[in-house]
Motif scaffolding. Structure first.
Motif, mmCIF file in Angstrom:
data_model
loop_
_atom_site.group_PDB
_atom_site.id
_atom_site.type_symbol
_atom_site.label_atom_id
_atom_site.label_comp_id
_atom_site.label_asym_id
_atom_site.label_seq_id
_atom_site.Cartn_x
_atom_site.Cartn_y
_atom_site.Cartn_z
ATOM 1 N N ILE A 168 58.278 18.744 0.087
ATOM 2 C CA ILE A 168 56.998 19.377 -0.228
ATOM 3 C C ILE A 168 57.116 20.880 -0.009
ATOM 4 O O ILE A 168 56.698 21.693 -0.832
ATOM 5 C CB ILE A 168 55.869 18.797 0.660
ATOM 6 N N ALA A 169 57.751 21.225 1.117
ATOM 7 C CA ALA A 169 57.880 22.649 1.436
ATOM 8 C C ALA A 169 58.683 23.368 0.359
ATOM 9 O O ALA A 169 58.279 24.424 -0.140
ATOM 10 C CB ALA A 169 58.551 22.807 2.797
ATOM 11 N N ASN A 170 59.807 22.767 -0.030
ATOM 12 C CA ASN A 170 60.669 23.431 -1.002
ATOM 13 C C ASN A 170 60.050 23.511 -2.394
ATOM 14 O O ASN A 170 60.484 24.316 -3.215
ATOM 15 C CB ASN A 170 62.007 22.709 -1.094
ATOM 16 N N SER A 171 59.055 22.674 -2.635
ATOM 17 C CA SER A 171 58.454 22.730 -3.962
ATOM 18 C C SER A 171 57.508 23.935 -4.080
ATOM 19 O O SER A 171 57.065 24.280 -5.158
ATOM 20 C CB SER A 171 57.694 21.435 -4.251
ATOM 21 N N GLN A 172 57.208 24.571 -2.964
ATOM 22 C CA GLN A 172 56.266 25.681 -3.001
ATOM 23 C C GLN A 172 56.927 26.996 -3.365
ATOM 24 O O GLN A 172 56.293 27.902 -3.878
ATOM 25 C CB GLN A 172 55.588 25.852 -1.630
ATOM 26 N N LYS B 114 68.635 39.836 -11.051
ATOM 27 C CA LYS B 114 68.364 38.786 -10.052
ATOM 28 C C LYS B 114 66.937 38.302 -10.237
ATOM 29 O O LYS B 114 66.044 38.705 -9.496
ATOM 30 C CB LYS B 114 68.536 39.351 -8.633
ATOM 31 N N PRO B 115 66.718 37.475 -11.265
ATOM 32 C CA PRO B 115 65.330 37.115 -11.575
ATOM 33 C C PRO B 115 64.669 36.332 -10.436
ATOM 34 O O PRO B 115 65.315 35.553 -9.756
ATOM 35 C CB PRO B 115 65.445 36.250 -12.826
ATOM 36 N N PHE B 116 63.385 36.598 -10.270
ATOM 37 C CA PHE B 116 62.606 35.816 -9.311
ATOM 38 C C PHE B 116 62.241 34.476 -9.949
ATOM 39 O O PHE B 116 61.903 34.403 -11.111
ATOM 40 C CB PHE B 116 61.336 36.587 -8.937
ATOM 41 N N LYS B 117 62.340 33.384 -9.164
ATOM 42 C CA LYS B 117 62.084 32.058 -9.725
ATOM 43 C C LYS B 117 60.754 31.515 -9.216
ATOM 44 O O LYS B 117 60.420 31.684 -8.047
ATOM 45 C CB LYS B 117 63.205 31.106 -9.328
ATOM 46 N N PRO C 248 62.684 16.367 -7.189
ATOM 47 C CA PRO C 248 62.650 17.727 -6.649
ATOM 48 C C PRO C 248 62.088 18.682 -7.707
ATOM 49 O O PRO C 248 62.338 18.518 -8.903
ATOM 50 C CB PRO C 248 64.113 18.036 -6.374
ATOM 51 N N THR C 249 61.330 19.671 -7.236
ATOM 52 C CA THR C 249 60.696 20.608 -8.162
ATOM 53 C C THR C 249 61.743 21.467 -8.867
ATOM 54 O O THR C 249 62.751 21.846 -8.281
ATOM 55 C CB THR C 249 59.755 21.534 -7.385
ATOM 56 N N LYS C 250 61.491 21.733 -10.152
ATOM 57 C CA LYS C 250 62.384 22.640 -10.893
ATOM 58 C C LYS C 250 61.805 24.053 -10.812
ATOM 59 O O LYS C 250 60.605 24.251 -10.686
ATOM 60 C CB LYS C 250 62.456 22.199 -12.348
ATOM 61 N N PHE C 251 62.692 25.033 -10.918
ATOM 62 C CA PHE C 251 62.237 26.415 -10.901
ATOM 63 C C PHE C 251 62.676 27.117 -12.176
ATOM 64 O O PHE C 251 63.711 26.807 -12.732
ATOM 65 C CB PHE C 251 62.821 27.134 -9.682
ATOM 66 N N SER D 78 58.684 39.695 -15.977
ATOM 67 C CA SER D 78 57.989 40.787 -15.299
ATOM 68 C C SER D 78 56.496 40.742 -15.580
ATOM 69 O O SER D 78 55.668 41.006 -14.712
ATOM 70 C CB SER D 78 58.525 42.132 -15.783
ATOM 71 N N LYS D 79 56.194 40.384 -16.823
ATOM 72 C CA LYS D 79 54.795 40.352 -17.196
ATOM 73 C C LYS D 79 54.039 39.326 -16.345
ATOM 74 O O LYS D 79 52.981 39.609 -15.775
ATOM 75 C CB LYS D 79 54.677 39.980 -18.674
ATOM 76 N N GLU D 80 54.654 38.162 -16.222
ATOM 77 C CA GLU D 80 54.033 37.103 -15.413
ATOM 78 C C GLU D 80 53.874 37.562 -13.969
ATOM 79 O O GLU D 80 52.838 37.353 -13.344
ATOM 80 C CB GLU D 80 54.905 35.852 -15.427
ATOM 81 N N LEU D 81 54.930 38.191 -13.479
ATOM 82 C CA LEU D 81 54.904 38.602 -12.083
ATOM 83 C C LEU D 81 53.786 39.602 -11.818
ATOM 84 O O LEU D 81 53.177 39.622 -10.760
ATOM 85 C CB LEU D 81 56.245 39.207 -11.669
ATOM 86 N N MET D 82 53.513 40.447 -12.830
ATOM 87 C CA MET D 82 52.473 41.440 -12.620
ATOM 88 C C MET D 82 51.071 40.886 -12.850
ATOM 89 O O MET D 82 50.157 41.147 -12.097
ATOM 90 C CB MET D 82 52.716 42.650 -13.528
ATOM 91 N N GLU D 83 50.958 40.082 -13.900
ATOM 92 C CA GLU D 83 49.602 39.650 -14.255
ATOM 93 C C GLU D 83 49.189 38.356 -13.571
ATOM 94 O O GLU D 83 48.025 38.136 -13.264
ATOM 95 C CB GLU D 83 49.511 39.481 -15.784
ATOM 96 N N ASN D 84 50.168 37.488 -13.398
ATOM 97 C CA ASN D 84 49.857 36.160 -12.879
ATOM 98 C C ASN D 84 50.715 35.908 -11.644
ATOM 99 O O ASN D 84 51.473 34.952 -11.571
ATOM 100 C CB ASN D 84 50.198 35.144 -13.976
ATOM 101 N N THR D 85 50.619 36.804 -10.707
ATOM 102 C CA THR D 85 51.584 36.843 -9.603
ATOM 103 C C THR D 85 51.630 35.536 -8.813
ATOM 104 O O THR D 85 50.595 35.076 -8.309
ATOM 105 C CB THR D 85 51.211 37.963 -8.613
ATOM 106 N N PRO D 86 52.830 34.910 -8.709
ATOM 107 C CA PRO D 86 52.936 33.721 -7.851
ATOM 108 C C PRO D 86 52.672 34.125 -6.405
ATOM 109 O O PRO D 86 53.075 35.228 -6.014
ATOM 110 C CB PRO D 86 54.392 33.275 -8.020
ATOM 111 N N PRO D 87 51.991 33.312 -5.623
ATOM 112 C CA PRO D 87 51.606 33.706 -4.266
ATOM 113 C C PRO D 87 52.786 34.134 -3.419
ATOM 114 O O PRO D 87 52.666 35.093 -2.648
ATOM 115 C CB PRO D 87 50.942 32.442 -3.700
#
Ligand SMILES: Nc1ncnc2c1ncn2[C@@H]1O[C@H](COP(=O)(O)OP(=O)(O)OP(=O)(O)O)[C@@H](O)[C@H]1O
Ligand SMILES: [Mg+2]
Lengths: 252, 595
Positions: free
Chosen positions: B311-315, B363-366, B377-380, B385-394
């Protein structure tokens, strides 16, 4: 004397106690033969070495030196499975106590030697019923040992001792725990087995009454055979008197 | 005189006494281990996020009490058998029945209470070392847990003292009723197995129905709610008992009629089992229950052990983020096992955090791919960049290490270099296995929290924060699963061992006689192996079935309680078999005379 003796013991010695322990020589050179079909008694005071001797004959213990031949083969040379098979095929036992397995019925107790030999089930049944009829214990076959009297137990034990038709039946004080009536019955039974089935019997006892059923008696004293008497054609009572006399002179 | 007789008896039967005492010590030690958890309300309330936790423990206590009761009564019969010859002798020598009775009560109480005290001390020791070992291994911290818990000491002591008082009065009863002669004969009386076939068949069917009902109630825990547990408890205990009793007798009488039974020692082996059928049924029932409890508890423990990190790793795609790691921190990151890490440059001004576009490209952020299949197991996937700026993952938002989430600006290389603000780096560390790095990760997290306090307590970047949170919710269950699993396993072992070793005195005579009438040793060994195998296999099989149904209870709590169950059962069976070989080796060593 042309026949091969069933038991032939020569120069038999047994010393108890290991190297470091106190040594005790229980048998100090025993020689004797038993012919096929004989009913032989071994008598002697307590501690004279009777049980020790019987254990050697039964391959339950190893002698220090000397040989024991049964049916011509030296049983002191046997090992492992050979010993087990020898006991299972050639010898029947009746002990003073701990004779029967209390988890098995009388029938199952008697059948045990046959099962060990791999006899087929139907064959086992017929043989056990036959023996039971001869020893008049047919009505006891379904009972467990705790439900039997001492005398009944010994009769079941006798049945188990002979069911596989051994050439030799060994008894160590089989009447020891019985009252005189049951003792007499068992001894008569042994005589009958001896005569009708031609099984040689060797009986260890210190009781003159039991001994009077034998054809021949060997007296042991201090680890050697001191005396031998034969019944010949005398009545049991006459023989009994002689045994008493012998004991009187022998054991002083 | 009486005293000398009593002490000489102990000397002569020292092995039997050791068997008896070990058995009693084990059972009180394990009861203590269980009571330590079950009576600690604070522990249960603060660690077990399970609606019915305290009720489950109450029923667990009842079940363990039943098991303990059977066990202690069995031990008591063993003690009485050992002593009864002496008691008979005392009476024959003229001791008054009342005097002998008092002696007997005293002996039972001394043996019992002595064993209980040793057992509790032993229990405290094992609780301490086992929990320490587990916390270390599992990567857990449990609040309010204390190996020495006075309430549990008191309860264990009172329960066992009470049991031994009952036991000694039962002994007294049987002493009053048994004639001296019978005491002297010391006959281990043969169980009467004159039974009615019809009654046995009815019992067998009733047993199957009861056990079935128990399984059904476990499976319907959602509808039955709390009632499911007592229903299952009663029906499974009774049902198992009936099944064992009737099946053993019926099957064995049936086999006895076949040709197979008249071969070699087969008949004897069957009778050995049947001969002790009453002992056997009771012991088999409790061993099957213990087997089920042990396997079930370990399965639950293992389930949470797998699910919590999952569960932890899926976050988050990484475990931990550290801003401007110090030399010491870098060092401890190097020491983590199975760890990889990479860094991003950051520039901070009062409201923005800048990242270098070029760096994020190499080194892309996943970020996790949303999925409804919790079992995998969760896939990543790489976040643009657009997603990271507009829809930033917590987890990306917290990388700045600022008290408040900052605006994220991802800019080209040139712009990044010319941007004004403080330079900072963030190192993203990923470990393969969180629990095995638990201590080091906790230390790193604490340091990071101190240096860069996050806006919201205990939330922040990385899977390890989630791990801490999830394990505070389910870690208690994981710990208790393993802890009790191991405790029950030990009890199971001691139970079977006790049952088997306590019969050696009489068996020895039997095997000796069989050897005398010409049974090969190999044949005797085979007979022993088979007898013990029956004793092991039957409760094992029923225990496994119990577990398969019992896990239904955890369906509301776990993603998949049956995940990998065949592997777990396999490991358990291998251990159990190993234990079988050990027992049968030991037994043969004791029972068969030397060559
Ligand atoms: N295992 C043993 N170790 C040492 N000495 C033994 C052992 N067995 C017997 N003895 C000794 O050997 C001697 C003969 O013993 P044995 O048992 O053969 O006597 P017994 O003639 O059968 O006596 P009883 O009529 O009392 O049964 C005795 O002195 C005994 O103490
Ligand atoms: Mg003797």
């Amino acid at each position: 004397m042309s026949e091969q003796p069933i038991i032939s013991v020569s120069g038999l010695r047994k010393t108890y106690g290991g190297r470091s322990e106190k040594q005790y020589e229980a048998l100090k050179g025993i020689d004797f033969d038993v012919q096929p079909g004989e009913f032989v008694g071994i008598m002697g005071a307590s501690g004279s070495g009777k049980t020790t001797l019987l254990n050697m004959l039964a391959t339950l213990d190893q002698p220090t030196s000397g040989t024991v031949k049964i049916n011509g083969s030296d049983v002191t040379k046997l090992h492992g499975n050979k010993i087990a098979d020898f006991r299972a095929n050639e010898i029947g036992f009746i002990f003073q106590d701990f004779n029967l397995l209390e988890t098995l019925t009388a029938f199952e107790n008697i059948a045990l030697p046959l099962s060990l030999q791999g006899v087929r089930k139907n064959q086992i049944k017929t043989t056990v019923y036959q023996i039971a009829a001869v020893l008049s214990i047919s009505n006891l076959l379904d009972k467990y040992p705790t439900e039997l009297s001492g005398g009944q137990k010994q009769r079941v034990a006798a049945a188990r001792g002979i069911v596989h038709n051994p050439s030799l039946l060994l008894g160590d004080e089989p009447t020891g725990a019985l009252d005189s009536k049951s003792a007499r019955e068992l001894l008569e039974l042994l005589t009958q087995i001896n005569q009708e089935r031609d099984i040689s019997v060797l009986l260890v006892t210190h009781d003159p009454f039991s001994a009077s059923f034998c054809n021949r008696i060997l007296f042991i004293k201090d680890g050697v055979i001191g005396q031998e008497i034969k019944r010949n054609d005398r009545s049991r009572n006459e023989f009994y008197q002689e045994i008493l006399e012998q004991l009187g002179t022998f054991e002083q | 005189m009486l005293l000398r007789l009593a002490t000489s008896n102990i000397k002569n039967r020292i092995r039997d006494y050791i068997v008896l005492l070990t058995g009693l010590v084990m059972s009180s030690a394990i009861f203590y281990m269980f009571a330590n958890l079950a009576t600690n309300q604070q522990l249960i309330k603060s660690n077990l996020n399970f609606q019915y936790a305290s009720q489950v423990f109450i029923f667990g206590t009842i079940l363990l009490m039943i098991i303990t009761f059977v066990y202690v009564m069995y031990a008591n019969t063993f003690l009485l058998n050992m002593r009864q010859h002496d008691y008979g002798l005392f009476m024959m020598l003229g001791a008054k029945r009342s005097r002998v009775g008092a002696l007997m009560v005293l002996e039972t109480l001394i043996v019992g209470i002595g064993a209980t005290i040793i057992g509790i001390l032993f229990g405290i020791l094992i609780t301490g070392s086992l929990s320490g070992f587990l916390f270390d291994r599992l990567g857990l911290e449990i609040q309010h847990f204390n190996p020495l818990y006075p309430k549990a000491v008191a309860i264990t002591f009172v329960l066992f003292a009470l049991l031994f008082v009952i036991a000694s009065f039962m002994n007294l009863q049987s002493l009053v009723r048994t004639p001296v002669l019978q005491l002297l004969k010391q006959s281990d009386s043969v169980d009467k197995f004159k039974f009615s076939r019809v009654r046995l068949i009815i019992q067998g069917i009733a047993g199957i129905i009861l056990v079935g009902l128990g399984y059904w109630s476990l499976a319907s825990i959602k509808t039955l709610q709390l009632m499911a547990i007592p229903i299952a408890l009663i029906t499974i205990v009774l049902g198992s008992y009936f099944i064992f009793k009737s099946s053993i007798l019926l099957v064995i009488t049936w086999i006895k009629k076949t040709n197979w039974a008249s071969k070699k020692l087969n008949g004897f082996t069957l009778s050995q089992i049947m001969f002790r059928v009453h002992d056997y049924t009771r012991i088999l029932t409790i061993t099957s229950l213990l087997f089920a409890l042990a396997l079930g508890a370990i399965t639950v423990g293992a389930g949470f052990h797998r699910e919590i990190p999952m569960i932890a790793n899926s976050q988050s795609s990484f475990t931990l983020s550290i801003n401007n790691p110090t030399a010491a921190q870098k060092d401890s990151i190097k020491k983590l096992s199975g760890a990889t890490s990479y860094t991003y440059q950051q520039k901070l001004d009062h409201k923005n955090v800048y990242y270098n576009q070029a760096e994020l490209d190499t080194k892309p952020f996943k970020e996790p791919v949303p999925s409804s299949d919790f079992k995998k197991p969760t896939k990543f996937k790489n976040a643009s960049s657009k997603e990271l700026m507009e829809n930033t993952p917590p987890d990306f938002a917290f990388l700045a290490g600022t008290p408040k989430p900052a605006n994220i600006k991802i800019v080209p290389d040139k712009a990044f270099k010319s941007a004004k603000g403080t330079n900072q780096v963030v190192e993203l560390v990923t470990v393969k296995d969180i629990p095995s790095n638990y201590k080091a990760l906790t230390k790193l997290t604490d340091e990071q929290n101190k240096r860069y306090p996050s806006a919201v307590d205990n939330s922040g970047a990385g899977a390890f924060r989630s791990y801490q949170f999830v394990s505070s919710v389910f870690g208690g269950l994981e710990f208790i699963g393993y802890f009790l699993g191991i405790a029950f396993l030990a009890m199971l072992a001691s139970c079977l061992m006790f049952k088997i070793l306590s019969g050696t005195a009489q068996d020895q005579i039997r095997y000796n006689l069989l050897l005398k009438i010409g049974t090969r040793r190999s044949l005797l060994k085979r007979s022993i192996n088979r007898e013990l195998l029956v004793l092991f296999v039957i409760p094992g099989v029923l225990g496994i079935i119990d577990v398969l149904f019992g896990l239904q209870m955890f369906k509301p709590l776990m993603i998949d309680p049956y995940y990998n169950i065949s592997i777990l059962v396999g490991i358990f069976v291998i251990m159990y078999l190993g234990y079988y070989f050990l027992t049968s080796w030991l037994y043969k060593l004791i029972v068969l005379p030397e060559k």
